[in-house]
Design an enzyme around this catalytic site. Structure first.
Site, mmCIF file in Angstrom:
data_model
loop_
_atom_site.group_PDB
_atom_site.id
_atom_site.type_symbol
_atom_site.label_atom_id
_atom_site.label_comp_id
_atom_site.label_asym_id
_atom_site.label_seq_id
_atom_site.Cartn_x
_atom_site.Cartn_y
_atom_site.Cartn_z
ATOM 1 N N ARG A 33 0.763 -1.148 -0.027
ATOM 2 C CA ARG A 33 0.117 -0.074 -0.014
ATOM 3 C C ARG A 33 0.590 1.420 0.054
ATOM 4 O O ARG A 33 0.330 2.642 -0.380
ATOM 5 C CB ARG A 33 -0.773 0.058 1.307
ATOM 6 C CG ARG A 33 -2.026 -0.833 0.956
ATOM 7 C CD ARG A 33 -2.774 -1.165 2.415
ATOM 8 N NE ARG A 33 -3.258 0.172 2.780
ATOM 9 C CZ ARG A 33 -4.371 0.847 2.640
ATOM 10 N NH1 ARG A 33 -5.367 0.310 1.844
ATOM 11 N NH2 ARG A 33 -4.493 1.848 3.397
ATOM 12 N N ALA A 66 -2.500 28.336 35.659
ATOM 13 C CA ALA A 66 -3.886 28.540 35.666
ATOM 14 C C ALA A 66 -4.695 28.706 36.856
ATOM 15 O O ALA A 66 -5.754 29.410 37.220
ATOM 16 C CB ALA A 66 -4.635 27.514 34.702
ATOM 17 N N ASN A 82 -1.562 18.331 37.897
ATOM 18 C CA ASN A 82 -2.063 18.599 36.591
ATOM 19 C C ASN A 82 -3.020 19.802 37.132
ATOM 20 O O ASN A 82 -4.094 19.347 37.786
ATOM 21 C CB ASN A 82 -2.393 17.570 36.224
ATOM 22 C CG ASN A 82 -2.956 17.813 34.775
ATOM 23 O OD1 ASN A 82 -3.213 18.876 34.233
ATOM 24 N ND2 ASN A 82 -2.429 16.766 33.800
ATOM 25 N N HIS A 163 6.500 23.202 25.651
ATOM 26 C CA HIS A 163 7.547 22.976 26.673
ATOM 27 C C HIS A 163 7.550 21.441 26.753
ATOM 28 O O HIS A 163 6.695 20.817 27.075
ATOM 29 C CB HIS A 163 7.005 23.561 27.880
ATOM 30 C CG HIS A 163 8.270 23.887 28.948
ATOM 31 N ND1 HIS A 163 8.825 24.887 28.877
ATOM 32 C CD2 HIS A 163 8.706 23.129 29.797
ATOM 33 C CE1 HIS A 163 9.998 24.814 29.933
ATOM 34 N NE2 HIS A 163 9.638 23.695 30.563
ATOM 35 N N HIS A 165 7.957 18.193 28.152
ATOM 36 C CA HIS A 165 7.092 17.768 29.582
ATOM 37 C C HIS A 165 6.545 16.324 29.352
ATOM 38 O O HIS A 165 6.263 15.855 28.063
ATOM 39 C CB HIS A 165 6.106 18.621 30.037
ATOM 40 C CG HIS A 165 4.711 18.847 29.361
ATOM 41 N ND1 HIS A 165 4.929 19.514 28.056
ATOM 42 C CD2 HIS A 165 3.661 18.356 29.479
ATOM 43 C CE1 HIS A 165 3.671 19.354 27.593
ATOM 44 N NE2 HIS A 165 2.836 18.563 28.446
ATOM 45 N N GLN A 167 3.518 13.511 31.604
ATOM 46 C CA GLN A 167 2.509 13.331 32.517
ATOM 47 C C GLN A 167 2.780 11.983 33.180
ATOM 48 O O GLN A 167 3.245 11.078 32.732
ATOM 49 C CB GLN A 167 1.196 13.481 32.010
ATOM 50 C CG GLN A 167 0.856 14.579 31.259
ATOM 51 C CD GLN A 167 -0.700 14.810 30.943
ATOM 52 O OE1 GLN A 167 -1.533 14.749 31.568
ATOM 53 N NE2 GLN A 167 -0.808 15.290 29.552
ATOM 54 N N HIS A 300 7.140 1.799 25.434
ATOM 55 C CA HIS A 300 6.801 1.968 23.932
ATOM 56 C C HIS A 300 6.676 3.502 23.340
ATOM 57 O O HIS A 300 6.505 4.340 24.125
ATOM 58 C CB HIS A 300 5.031 1.845 23.911
ATOM 59 C CG HIS A 300 4.918 0.023 24.306
ATOM 60 N ND1 HIS A 300 5.045 -1.027 23.495
ATOM 61 C CD2 HIS A 300 4.405 -0.370 25.421
ATOM 62 C CE1 HIS A 300 4.734 -1.927 24.283
ATOM 63 N NE2 HIS A 300 4.333 -1.520 25.433
ATOM 64 N N MET A 315 -5.393 6.015 12.029
ATOM 65 C CA MET A 315 -6.128 4.851 12.495
ATOM 66 C C MET A 315 -7.608 4.702 12.645
ATOM 67 O O MET A 315 -8.189 5.239 13.312
ATOM 68 C CB MET A 315 -5.663 4.239 13.926
ATOM 69 C CG MET A 315 -4.182 4.033 14.112
ATOM 70 S SD MET A 315 -3.848 2.341 13.451
ATOM 71 C CE MET A 315 -2.188 2.100 13.784
ATOM 72 N N GLU A 319 -9.114 -0.200 10.759
ATOM 73 C CA GLU A 319 -8.212 -0.301 11.959
ATOM 74 C C GLU A 319 -9.493 -0.369 13.132
ATOM 75 O O GLU A 319 -8.934 -0.861 14.169
ATOM 76 C CB GLU A 319 -7.207 0.577 12.051
ATOM 77 C CG GLU A 319 -6.253 0.282 11.264
ATOM 78 C CD GLU A 319 -6.243 1.222 9.886
ATOM 79 O OE1 GLU A 319 -5.250 1.543 9.024
ATOM 80 O OE2 GLU A 319 -7.396 1.500 9.259
#
Length: 358
Positions: A33, A66, A82, A163, A165, A167, A300, A315, A319
């Site tokens: 493909r 914030a 967070n 920036h 970073h 989580q 991963h 995807m 899929e």
């Protein structure tokens, strides 16, 4: 050749299925493909004009977030709760139709500069990130069943701030992917008497066909069952359960191989390569007292780019509704990445201009 004879199978030309033992699922490989003309969506290349410091960027040192809190003038890693968590600590019990759970979530900045990414950081700076990751596993793992460290890099992967970073989300339950990895690795050990990814790393190291980079302690491969075009799997060479179990040498070696891999990613299309990545290690919390010998620490990397800096893998359709599918064989992807140089393209351009970035 006899017109009635069947063609010889070529994985680069003919579709075939590959089994993913980590997810107990199949991937359809359709490398032919890649020959189809592309008239679909073309992405806007990532902007390369991020300022080193922006006082209006809530992740920068000294900026106001914030919630009104002011960031310290940090010069290394920096963590904070967070401000817009997907998991709310004070949410009411949803009722008997769902399972109540507790959680913790944090944002971790890698570096005080906004115009830098992991492949452009020094190994010693990356080592500090790794050490902080390990500390978080110890700290949060004492209470929570699963501690998920992940980085979404680039707007294409939904990152809302350039920036550098990541989580960290911790929960008192095993999320779907973690539960699947738990079951598959446990079943493999019971059937074969050896941890799945320990055996797999040894086989890949011997074959070399899908190896991208390697060193004394680590191996990076495009896994046989990869779904995303340039997906990679980062594996330790020895049996390790969790990040805190790594020795000082292994952490230094990890910093080095991360920099090498991510530099190759950026060099592929000479762009700050978008991806989502994350660490999977043995569950924590109450599982710290259990036999987790079926687990092997691994990371991963899932990058979406396929043909260029502006054409990505989607995807969708088949899929989403039927089966994972990829357009490039893992061997072809590994070969492309392996052949790339390990000097970052930005450093080459800087040297050509007679200047050097710090």
């Amino acid at each position: 050749m006899d017109s009635t004879s069947k063609p010889t199978f070529d994985p680069k030309e003919h579709q075939h299925l590959r089994y993913n033992p980590l997810r107990d699922s199949w991937v359809l490989v359709s490398a032919h493909r890649m020959k189809r003309p592309w008239k679909g969506q073309v992405e806007k290349p990532p902007e390369d004009n991020t300022p080193r410091h922006d006082p209006n960027n809530p992740l920068c040192p000294g900026s106001v977030r914030a919630n009104g809190e002011v960031n310290p003038e940090y010069d290394s890693t920096f963590m904070f709760d967070n401000d817009f968590p997907a998991l709310q600590p004070d949410a009411p019990d949803p009722g008997i139709s769902t399972v109540p759970f507790s959680q913790f979530r944090v944002v971790m900045c890698f570096h005080p500069w906004s115009d830098i990414t992991l492949p452009l950081m020094q190994p010693a700076e990356i080592r500090k990130v790794i050490d902080k990751w390990a500390d978080l596993i110890v700290e949060l793992g004492a209470e929570y069943t699963w501690v998920q460290i992940f980085e979404n890099k680039g707007a294409m992967m939904g990152c809302s701030n350039p920036h550098p970073h990541c989580q960290v989300w911790a929960s008192n339950f095993l999320p779907n992917e973690a539960a699947l990895a738990e079951r598959c690795q446990r079943d493999f050990l019971q059937k074969h008497g050896e941890p799945l990814l320990v055996q797999y790393a040894r086989m890949e190291a011997q074959a070399q066909e899908r190896v991208v980079v390697e060193n004394e302690h680590w191996l990076v491969v495009v896994p046989y069952w990869a779904t995303w075009p340039f997906q990679t799997l980062l594996l330790p060479r020895r049996h390790v359960f969790r990040l805190p179990d790594l020795t000082a040498q292994e952490r230094d070696s990890l910093a080095s191989i991360m920099k090498r891999l991510l530099t190759k990613y950026d060099n592929l299309f000479e762009v700050s390569f978008p991806y989502s990545m994350g660490w999977h290690g043995a569950p924590t919390g109450s599982h710290l007292q259990e036999d987790m010998s079926h687990w092997q620490l691994h990371a991963h990397y899932y990058p979406p780019l396929l043909r260029s800096a502006t054409i990505r893998k989607f995807m969708v359709g088949y899929e989403m509704l039927a089966n994972e599918q990829r357009d490039l064989t893992p061997e072809q992807a590994a070969d492309q990445l392996r052949k790339l140089g390990e000097e970052h393209y930005k450093m080459k351009k800087t040297e050509g201009d007679g200047e050097m970035e710090n």
